[in-house]
Motif scaffolding. Sequence first.
Motif, mmCIF file in Angstrom:
data_model
loop_
_atom_site.group_PDB
_atom_site.id
_atom_site.type_symbol
_atom_site.label_atom_id
_atom_site.label_comp_id
_atom_site.label_asym_id
_atom_site.label_seq_id
_atom_site.Cartn_x
_atom_site.Cartn_y
_atom_site.Cartn_z
ATOM 1 N N THR A 135 76.493 1.121 43.763
ATOM 2 C CA THR A 135 76.578 1.923 44.241
ATOM 3 C C THR A 135 76.063 2.691 44.912
ATOM 4 O O THR A 135 75.720 2.067 46.588
ATOM 5 N N PRO A 136 76.199 4.413 45.693
ATOM 6 C CA PRO A 136 75.928 4.734 44.480
ATOM 7 C C PRO A 136 77.287 5.430 43.458
ATOM 8 O O PRO A 136 77.696 6.392 43.445
ATOM 9 N N HIS B 97 75.697 8.723 41.766
ATOM 10 C CA HIS B 97 74.727 8.846 41.325
ATOM 11 C C HIS B 97 73.791 7.309 41.935
ATOM 12 O O HIS B 97 74.097 6.579 42.241
ATOM 13 N N GLU B 98 72.831 8.083 42.481
ATOM 14 C CA GLU B 98 71.602 6.780 43.649
ATOM 15 C C GLU B 98 71.167 5.994 42.815
ATOM 16 O O GLU B 98 70.574 4.554 43.243
ATOM 17 N N ASP B 99 71.051 6.040 41.413
ATOM 18 C CA ASP B 99 70.872 4.640 40.545
ATOM 19 C C ASP B 99 71.406 4.092 39.937
ATOM 20 O O ASP B 99 71.711 4.949 39.219
ATOM 21 N N GLU B 100 71.710 2.945 40.057
ATOM 22 C CA GLU B 100 72.725 2.169 39.835
ATOM 23 C C GLU B 100 72.185 1.954 37.782
ATOM 24 O O GLU B 100 73.624 2.725 36.812
ATOM 25 N N THR B 101 71.548 2.412 36.934
ATOM 26 C CA THR B 101 71.126 2.557 35.730
ATOM 27 C C THR B 101 71.881 3.660 35.509
ATOM 28 O O THR B 101 72.372 3.512 34.571
ATOM 29 N N GLN B 102 71.235 5.112 35.882
ATOM 30 C CA GLN B 102 72.137 5.799 35.318
ATOM 31 C C GLN B 102 73.126 6.312 35.835
ATOM 32 O O GLN B 102 73.950 6.727 35.244
#
Length: 305
Positions: free
Chosen positions: A78-79, A90-95
């Motif tokens: 991440t990211p 993307h800053e959010d790993e899930t996203q």
Amino acid sequence: MQLTTPVTIKPSSTPINNDSQLIFIGSCFAQNIGEKCIYFGFPTLINPMGILFNPVSIARIFERVRDERWYQSTDVETPFCYEVHSQMNHEDETQLLENLNHQLKQLKKQLSNTSHLFVTLGTAWVYKHKESKKIVANCHKQPQYIFEKLLLSMQEINQALDTIEQVAKTHNPNVKIIYTVSPVRHTRDGMVENTRSKSRLHEGVLEHVSNDVSYFPAYEIVLDELRDYRFFKSDMIHLNEVGIEYVWSRFRESVIDTKLDQQMSIVEKFRRLEAHKPQNKLKHEEMVKEMKDKVISLYPKVQLK
């Protein structure tokens, strides 16, 4: 009077028509020509994982499609993900994982329907991550000392192209694969090094040309027919709009069915109307809708997004 050195291009035996579905993958040149196809209403998928420059990184994406090997936490930092372009960050790993897998599944779905797969190779120079010992698609501005710079061997290039073709033909045995070598010079590698890199890509691609695999000479068109810096942006490396338009015209005459000329002319008139900056916005919107409905009624398979 002959003022250029023309590149002879044999017309495609299976040109793009109204039933065609297209995929463009590879360097920024694939992006440029793919966007032209979208402009004229052809169903087109362009670089679902972002711009990819070397054949090994492109082949790895195709391997993931083949094996349905979706991205997991261990595949990303991440990211970013070393296998894809920074536009996927993307800053959010899930996203990030959700975006990566969505795009990978989109590619898998499109491969089953695609009639023409265009693969543009940019460079044979690659960076290998020292710790993982894997070639990366993008260094994501990480410290240079964690990578080793290498020139792909002919065997590695051929293996990568074999993988791309095998996966594509597994999904659709009738797919036509068209390779190009990007005319954009990778000057950061050095001019001599760039020539060496492009030469290896050319050799690999031309060894794969067959009944279902062809080569579009974008590289030769730029070097021989556009031998003038007025066709380039201020960096003197990337083609400007005039240069892109010229290569597109050569692409169009050799790869797209000439029976679509009138259709493309009407679509272009619509695009120009759509892009017009009006004084009366409401009236303009009405005219755009009216013409869009007319184009779709005439040519139902045209996609006007």
